[in-house]
Design an enzyme around this catalytic site. Structure first.
Site, short mmCIF file in Angstrom:
data_model
loop_
_atom_site.label_atom_id
_atom_site.label_comp_id
_atom_site.label_asym_id
_atom_site.label_seq_id
_atom_site.Cartn_x
_atom_site.Cartn_y
_atom_site.Cartn_z
N ASP A 120 -87.84 16.90 -39.25
CA ASP A 120 -86.83 16.87 -40.30
C ASP A 120 -87.15 17.96 -41.31
OD1 ASP A 120 -85.29 14.77 -39.29
OD2 ASP A 120 -86.49 13.25 -40.31
N ASP A 138 -78.92 15.04 -37.23
CA ASP A 138 -78.43 13.86 -37.95
C ASP A 138 -77.03 14.11 -38.51
OD1 ASP A 138 -80.92 12.65 -37.46
OD2 ASP A 138 -81.75 13.38 -39.35
#
Length: 162
Positions: A120, A138
């Site tokens: 991330d 995402d």
């Protein structure tokens, strides 16, 4: 004459998956773990590893969750590919929604299978509050889901008018 199915939209899944994996590769190559670069007053690029799911759900477990999330990505992608196959290629909004969810699921699933975690890097914040760090996959997943919800409302309105 046979109509093209929604499977013709899988190119979008492949493109979104490849794009996310490329960005993750660049982040891992250029950043140290937890390194952060301020880009805007409310946004950092920050390299973190997510061993769980959304908002690090189940991240503090012993590792079994890795396999659960890989299986979920495969099952959800399989179901969405089935829906694409049943759809006409002309149902653009719905097919784009499915393709984005598939691409995001593939990217995070590949990342999790290869690394054991998801990379991330998008860190939004306000003063001392930070939204959980996330990645472009995402965004694909959430955007695709929103398109599917939007399409269901639009189909409902069409059905009520017809």
């Amino acid at each position: 004459m046979k109509l093209k199915s929604g499977l013709s939209w899988l190119w979008l899944s492949i493109a979104t998956c490849a794009f996310d994996l490329f960005i993750k590769y660049v982040v891992v190559q250029r950043f140290e773990l937890y390194e952060s670069i301020n880009v805007l007053p409310i946004f950092n690029l920050t390299y973190v590893r997510n061993y769980g799911a959304a908002f690090s759900f189940l991240a503090d477990h012993s590792g079994w969750q890795r396999y659960l999330f890989i299986i979920l990505a495969v099952v959800i992608s399989g179901a969405m590919i089935y829906f694409l196959a049943k759809n006409s290629a002309s149902k653009r909004l719905e097919n784009i929604g499915y393709a984005l969810v598939i691409g995001g699921a593939w990217a995070n699933g590949i990342d999790r299978a290869y690394n054991g975690y998801v990379v991330d890097y998008l860190d939004f914040f306000w003063q001392n509050w930070h939204y959980p760090t996330f990645n472009i996959a995402d965004i694909w997943i959430v955007s695709g889901a929103c398109l599917l919800v939007l399409e269901s409302f639009l189909d409902g309105k069409k059905a009520n008018k017809g």
